[in-house]
Scaffold this active site. Structure first.
Site, short mmCIF file in Angstrom:
data_model
loop_
_atom_site.label_atom_id
_atom_site.label_comp_id
_atom_site.label_asym_id
_atom_site.label_seq_id
_atom_site.Cartn_x
_atom_site.Cartn_y
_atom_site.Cartn_z
N TRP A 88 0.82 -1.21 0.00
CA TRP A 88 0.00 0.00 0.00
C TRP A 88 0.86 1.27 0.00
O TRP A 88 0.46 2.31 0.51
CB TRP A 88 -0.97 0.01 1.19
N LYS A 124 -5.83 -0.68 -5.35
CA LYS A 124 -6.62 0.55 -5.41
C LYS A 124 -5.83 1.60 -6.16
O LYS A 124 -4.61 1.48 -6.33
CB LYS A 124 -6.91 1.08 -3.99
N ASP A 342 -31.73 -2.41 -19.29
CA ASP A 342 -32.63 -1.98 -18.22
C ASP A 342 -32.90 -0.48 -18.31
O ASP A 342 -32.03 0.30 -18.69
CB ASP A 342 -31.98 -2.31 -16.87
N GLU A 397 -36.07 -2.43 -22.31
CA GLU A 397 -37.12 -2.31 -21.30
C GLU A 397 -37.67 -0.89 -21.40
O GLU A 397 -37.10 0.05 -20.86
CB GLU A 397 -36.58 -2.57 -19.89
#
Length: 682
Positions: A88, A124, A342, A397
């Site tokens: 890190w 990250k 969607d 949709e």
């Protein structure tokens, strides 16, 4: 009259002259699409190349084992890659910024061929933003994130790079079955067993795929695959767009599932959510580089009040790269065969469909309320997919009834293959909630099932996951309610409520299947009349899995009456496989008799006679039919194997009389029992 042209977006006027007054809007829309496409051609080498962003963004491992990482974050003033691999460290792997705001770093191999970042280790990006604050985020193109609820509900990003011997190798390519005649099984992996826990990809592959094949479906629509931090969102609050949900297993296990589906001859669609994104910051893409407007519109326009989520800025070049590449990623890496998009209504209108009844007037579909940038994105998405994957299937949709939605982009359409017929399930729920059986209007039912746009294919369904959600309940439960707890055993009395429920459940599904569209959809479990409703584990229900599962054991128990509904589903799907009515022209409806509660129609050479009357059976009932001949019984819902009363002679023969009846050239006479469908064929 407007001159019809295939090159300016007015080609759709050929199939719908009523669009004539809106030819200007069609031209404007198509010009906006062509402009965006030209920019992509000039700067990115074409739409095909532009949509391969997943091959250059995020983590890329080169042949020597080194790792290049790229991330778009223009607001950041500094950036560094951090993770378990460098303890890190905020200094070990600094990143440099391009003029376009893309940060990049290269982590060299430990030794030739040895990757410096261990497989499945945590990573990250750490960024400094104006003002000096340091923020940590999960890479946006990450392909795996995991959640340890013992520590935190926030996801951890993982570097997924399994050794070659652990990588899944596909044995089968994309489905090559025709786009027509889809029978879709809508499924959610996590709920796909009777167990009070999350079901896995592997369990779905082994236990559920063979069921889907046996039932006669030829397509699976997979929900909740794109990673979502909140399980109870049913997969519709996506946090990580390139990550397959780790709740159900690993990326390799999902690949195996899709490959097995292809082996069984099934088309596999992904329920893709590009209409909005989770507002999560720590493990989503909201406020990613500290700004409000990276992937989304700024301020109110970038927020959906009802969904409490963020709304994409479809006009931004990098957002288009992200979303188009996302589609390509799922097609290429996981071998999905297409998508159910969607929330298309929310995308197409600035009002997101909120407070709009949509009367069907064409003025509602063109003009200031339409989000032109979103329309262009949908056109680009469909163009890219159909140009690169000949057998791709895209389903929209949309509740609004947008004309041209399912016409090719080259004609000026939006390019989808199908739209969902969302008014059909609403009609059934309304009938069951508010009307007695003798108040049902046959004309109303037929209108709702046949009211679809000419030459725009639709997916018909009696119920989907929407109807099963908490606050509503399945059709079976609307029909039979609490009696399902005590009277679904063959050893218990056949009560009037259960008898009615079994009969109408079969008839409702079958009339939707045969009259309602060019494709059919069923939400898993409803093929056998799954009781109750869907409710995911959450605080409000004590984190219970009681309603977040599908009780397939109800079918396996041969003493229970669920088997009758299941067997009827098998019969109607395989019958369609033989006669192909979904791929035939719309049915000719010759009778909608309000007093008798009878509907008669012909489709694909079959004669369908539905008697919805609660009590009245008809002897020597005369029905019209166009083709003369000797008709025999093909199917009836009243067979004993379907829980019926066996009132129809399966060996019966019906001879036509050459005399016009109900607008048909011939007639024949049948016995039509109450609450029964009879199918005749030559």
């Amino acid at each position: 009259m407007t001159a019809v042209s295939l090159s300016d977006g007015t080609g759709v006027l050929k199939t719908d002259p009523w669009l004539e007054p809106f030819s200007g809007a069609l031209r404007e829309r198509y010009a906006a699409y062509q402009k965006q496409r030209t920019i992509i051609e000039e700067h990115e080498g074409g739409l095909a190349e532009f949509s391969k962003g997943y091959k250059s963004m995020g983590f890329q491992v080169d042949k020597n084992g080194g790792v290049r990482y790229r991330e778009w974050a223009p607001n950041a003033t500094e950036a560094r890659l951090i993770g378990e691999f460098n303890n890190w460290s905020h200094t070990a792997n600094p990143m440099t910024k391009s003029p376009f705001g893309v940060w990049e770093c290269y982590v060299p191999p430990v030794s030739p061929g040895v990757c410096p970042i261990p497989h499945d280790s945590m990573v990250k990006i750490s960024m400094t933003i104006p003002g000096g604050e340091s923020i940590d985020r999960i890479p946006t193109w990450i392909t795996r994130v995991t959640q340890d609820l013992n520590i935190s509900p926030v996801y951890d990003g993982r570097f997924w790079n399994p050794p070659k011997d652990q990588q899944y190798r596909f044995k089968h390519g994309h489905s090559t079955r025709p786009v027509e005649g889809l029978k879709i099984y809508e499924a959610h992996v996590g709920i796909s067993s009777p167990n009070m826990r999350v079901t896995t990809y592997k369990e779905f592959e082994v236990d559920v795929l063979p069921k889907i094949k046996q039932l006669g479906y030829n397509c699976i629509q997979m929900m909740a695959i794109m990673e979502h931090a909140y399980y109870a969102s049913f997969g519709y609050q996506v946090t990580n767009f390139f990550a397959a949900s780790s709740r159900f297993g690993t990326p390799e296990e999902l690949k195996s599932l899709v490959d097995k589906a292809h082996e069984l001859g099934l088309t596999v669609l992904l329920d893709v959510v590009h209409s909005h994104a989770s507002k999560n910051i720590l493990d989503g893409i909201n406020m990613y580089d500290g700004s409000d407007h990276l992937y989304f519109h700024e301020g109110g326009r970038g927020r959906h009040d009802q969904w409490d989520s963020r709304l994409f800025n479809y006009g931004h070049h990098e957002v288009l790269r992200f979303l188009l590449s996302n589609l390509r990623f799922w097609m290429d890496i996981y071998m999905f065969d297409g998508f159910r998009f969607d929330g298309v209504t929310s995308m197409m209108y600035k009002h997101h469909g909120i407070g709009s009844g949509f009367s069907g007037g064409y003025h509602e579909y063109f003009g200031d309320s339409v989000d032109l940038e979103a329309m262009v994105y949908l056109m680009l998405a469909n163009a890219m997919l159909h140009e690169n994957y000949p057998h791709v299937v895209t389903i929209a949709e949309d509740v609004s009834g947008m004309p041209t939605l399912c016409r090719p982009v080259a004609e000026g359409g939006v390019g989808f293959d199908y739209r969902l017929s969302m008014a059909i399930p609403d009609m059934w729920i309304k009938l069951l909630k508010e009307y007695t059986d003798d108040q049902w209007e046959m004309g109303h039912i037929v209108h709702n099932l046949t009211n679809r746009r000419h030459l725009e294919k639709s997916v018909a369904y009696a119920e989907s996951h929407d109807q099963a959600l908490v606050g509503d309940k399945t059709l079976a439960f609307w029909l039979m309610d609490k009696e399902m707890y005590d009277f679904m055993s063959d050893l218990s009395p056949l009560t009037p409520i259960i008898d009615r429920g079994l009969a109408l459940h079969k008839m409702i599904r079958f009339i939707v299947h045969t009259l309602g569209g060019e494709a059919y959809l069923n939400f898993e479990g409803n093929e056998f009349g799954h009781p109750e409703w869907m409710d995911f584990p959450r605080e409000g229900n004590g984190n219970s899995f009681a309603h977040a599962r599908r009780q397939f054991n109800l079918v396996d128990d041969k003493l229970l009456r669920y088997k009758y509904l299941y067997e009827f589903d098998v019969a109607m799907n395989w019958l369609e496989d033989k006669y192909k009515w979904l791929n035939s022209p719309q049915a000719y409806v010759s009778l909608k008799h309000e007093g008798d509660k009878v509907i008669v129609f012909e489709r694909a050479g079959l004669l369908f006679i539905f008697n919805f009357h609660p009590t009245q059976s008809f002897t020597d009932y005369r029905v019209g039919v166009d083709t003369a001949g000797e008709y025999k019984v093909i199917l009836t819902s009243d067979e004993t194997r379907f829980g019926g009363h066996n009132r129809i002679d399966m060996g019966g023969r019906y001879f036509t009389t050459p005399m016009e009846w109900n607008g048909r050239k011939n007639w024949l006479q049948v016995y039509s029992p109450s609450r029964t469908v009879l199918v005749l064929g030559l």
